[in-house]
Design an enzyme around this catalytic site. Sequence first.
Site, PDB file in Angstrom:
ATOM      1  N   GLY A 162       0.869  -1.189  -0.045  1.00 41.38           N
ATOM      2  CA  GLY A 162       0.053   0.110   0.014  1.00 41.38           C
ATOM      3  C   GLY A 162       0.849   1.246  -0.015  1.00 41.38           C
ATOM      4  O   GLY A 162       2.124   1.127  -0.480  1.00 41.38           O
ATOM      5  N   MET A 211       2.164   4.965   2.303  1.00 47.07           N
ATOM      6  CA  MET A 211       2.364   5.654   3.501  1.00 47.07           C
ATOM      7  C   MET A 211       2.613   7.139   3.240  1.00 47.07           C
ATOM      8  O   MET A 211       3.386   7.500   2.444  1.00 47.07           O
ATOM      9  CB  MET A 211       3.490   5.069   4.377  1.00 47.07           C
ATOM     10  N   ASN A 260       3.895   9.893   4.286  1.00 42.08           N
ATOM     11  CA  ASN A 260       4.684  10.876   4.657  1.00 42.08           C
ATOM     12  C   ASN A 260       4.597  12.233   3.717  1.00 42.08           C
ATOM     13  O   ASN A 260       4.586  12.172   2.573  1.00 42.08           O
ATOM     14  CB  ASN A 260       6.102  10.315   4.427  1.00 42.08           C
ATOM     15  N   GLU A 293      -3.527   8.381  -0.517  1.00 46.38           N
ATOM     16  CA  GLU A 293      -2.300   9.105   0.431  1.00 46.38           C
ATOM     17  C   GLU A 293      -2.339  10.664   0.006  1.00 46.38           C
ATOM     18  O   GLU A 293      -1.618  11.620   0.840  1.00 46.38           O
ATOM     19  CB  GLU A 293      -1.174   8.490  -0.175  1.00 46.38           C
TER      20      GLU A 293
HETATM   21 ZN   LIG Z   1      -4.387   6.254   5.034  1.00 51.59          ZN
END
Ligand SMILES: [Zn+2]
Length: 885
Positions: free
Chosen positions: A295, A297, A299, A332
């Site tokens: 998946g 992340m 940041n 994201e």
């Molecule tokens: Zn999320």
Amino acid sequence: MSLRGCAAALAAALAVAAAAPVRAEAPFAFATTPGVLPKDVVPVEYALHLRPDIATRSFHGTQTVTLDVLRPTRSIVMHALEIDVAAASLSGADGTRIALAPPSSDAATQTIAFALPGPLAPGRYALDMAWRGKINGAVEGLYLDRQVDAAGEHLTLATDLEPTSARRVLPCWDEPAFRARFRLTVDIGAGASAYSNMPVAKSVPLAGGGQRVAFEATPPMPSYLLALVAGDLERVEETVAGTRVGVVAGRGKSGRTAYPLAASAQLLRYFNDYFAVPYPLPKLDQIAITGGFNGGMENWGAIVYNESVLLVDPATATAATRQRVHGLIAHEMAHQWFGNLVTMAWWDNLWLNEAFAQWMAIKAGAQAFPQAHLWLRAKGAAENAMELDARATTHPIQQPVTRDSEAENAFDTITYDKGSGFLRMLEAYLGETAFRDGIRTYLARHRYANTTSADLWAALAAASDKPVAAIAADWTTQPGFPLLDVDAQCDGGRRRVVIRQQRFGVPDDGAGASGAAETRWNVPVQLGSVGAGAAEYVLVSEASTAVARDDDCALPLVVDADNVGFFRVRYAAPLFDALATRWSTLPDGARLKLLADTSALVRAGQAPLARWVALVERIDDEPRLAIWDQVLADVERFDRLSVGEPARPALHRFVVGLVAPRFARLGWDERADEPTEARQLRARLAATLSRYGDAATIAEGQRRFARWVAEPTSLAPSLVNTVFEIAGRHADVATYETLLALARRAPTSEERFRAYRAMATARDPALAARTVELVLDRDVPQIVRHELLASVALWDHRELAWAFAREHAGALLADMKLFDGGRAFTAIVAMSASAATADELDAFAQARLPADALVEVRRGEDEIRTRAALKARLWPELAARLADR
Ligand SMILES: [Zn+2]
């Protein structure tokens, strides 16, 4: 973060231990935000320097933390985990330097504390520290990803810090309310490049080889959003609205970055407009690595993905692939505002981040792909959440989190998909414009700061003039959701509708029992008639609500025609029959809702099986993939009950009979003028026919696979995954060897994972036994290693996979985060319908897993026991009905 893939997601789709409802909460205030750290010392900036040493899998770190002492204190407490602090000193604004003794550490809270010689007066200080930490093999903190392909070995250094692993990289205030700037410098090899949240400020060669890369300072942000990725990488970019948007991938892979770059650019424009706050950083990178998890992340400015879910081969990509990639990037990117610019105060509000990102990704996708029916398809995820939320063991969307391990447990289906389903229902009730205006106000008011959900409800209430806080309190702090019983009478040409609400529960575990049944919700309900224009909203709050309507009584009443509600509807028999008779004329959302609710009611013992059969018998001409997905999920649930039962072949024949006519009309070959949805449906139905043993489909799939091996362009891209699955599931030794060779030499993770996943479906026990051995092979990608046993178990070989897992538990656990251990082992047995399996899992987990992993195990045991009870109740009736056919 997007939910982690396959094995983990399988286990994540299980229920959680019961928690007491939390009260509606207060707006954000730093002083009263939960957490273990004292709030008298706060960081302002970390000037951080990391020097990784790949050979020893360790790193040296130094930093100067600029901090503010808010109240006199005798100690400085901060997080640190698995790092050794060698030296530290503190200097005040006047330059006086205080040498600090080595800190004491507290393993339970993962903190260190520096005792001070005397009380420290309020003011600004600089804390200098040096330490040594480790580079992990598991995906947490600073970790090393190793990828082996035909070109050799590739090493990439990366970070994964959410929720609580920043403390493995640097001593820090590792709670989301402690925002600070990060000014990162890292030493890397000469040929490598490094990416972080902000652009590179300066890069200088080092005397002994290598280079020192310094990044610009971030805005004030929580520690879990810090990012570093370094390796043999290259970047493409485009400037959009003043932001340098980039895609970073391994060297030689930039040919697959065009679509993610275009999607990022399109989404940046969309979000800048929707949020009315421009993206705040100078650059935004989508970074594809070979490791990590399945998946992304979020940041800030440096989103990290596994390359298999981000990169797109322009030669073979399908529209479905582009929709999936768009959805993940949108999730994201939504976090860049909702989560990063404005951050939840504490992990009990994690749902606010994740549910919003889930919801926003669907909204952005529905706008970009209007023909894809993404809202309808998103109902599949909402159904999974309702499945869990119907059990006594569910938990409220918003749940108390007191320990860090509980923060990990908060990343579950209820958080993501019930939360997202609630936001969908709320947006529809408030209206798209009012909802958007509330979001804009909320972001503008709280930027670079933290919030609780109360801050969001206040903004949405002001924008809509509706009782948002009261509605939200019901849905976010109470477990479960309502079942609406709907009846209607015609009285002098006016229709009188009566709606009664109670908590929807599965009888086998008592969720529908006494006290729980008394729960009430404020439920926004659309009431309308089939073929009679727009529906009207009623806010149902009482146990029983009567509504008089002026519509034509001859037209069937339909509740929630747009399918935006997070509740079930049970119609009185005449109303149900009127809708079933008009099945093909109902709106898409109404068809899906009628089918999904009927299925759930049947499985809960609250509606006769005949109702489900009556609807499924009308499925033949169904055009919508989302509705087929619902039917196929239903038969899969029944199939799990049928393992080892004499009537199982009859169930399989029933499924083939249901699916084959529709597939026959679609045919194997794509038509140039057909919609994407038809191509996805063809692939889905062919895979189903193979799974349920349709000989003609299996033979044709095998033939097409053999042809693909010789000539890859012979197969339509939309059928590649399906044809691989057919080949893998019905493989002989030669086909298995072909798949293994493809997996070993594949140039990209997408192709490598496809081949390994196909192998894991093999029916032949000897081949399954070979597949499980791959779990110990370090040249197999870590993501694949972690999901193989659950995949093998899912198909035919649970006993084999489970025995292997127990025998090699030590090696398996050493390869993953301890928390993931609970999910990985649970996923192997979670599809069982035997309570004895739950007992075995329990005994194993007690003996081998750490206490923090047991929440996932309990979810799995609950899943199995609920299914075992369902089997005892429903299977005999289903088997008898199948025997009659
Ligand atoms: Zn999320």
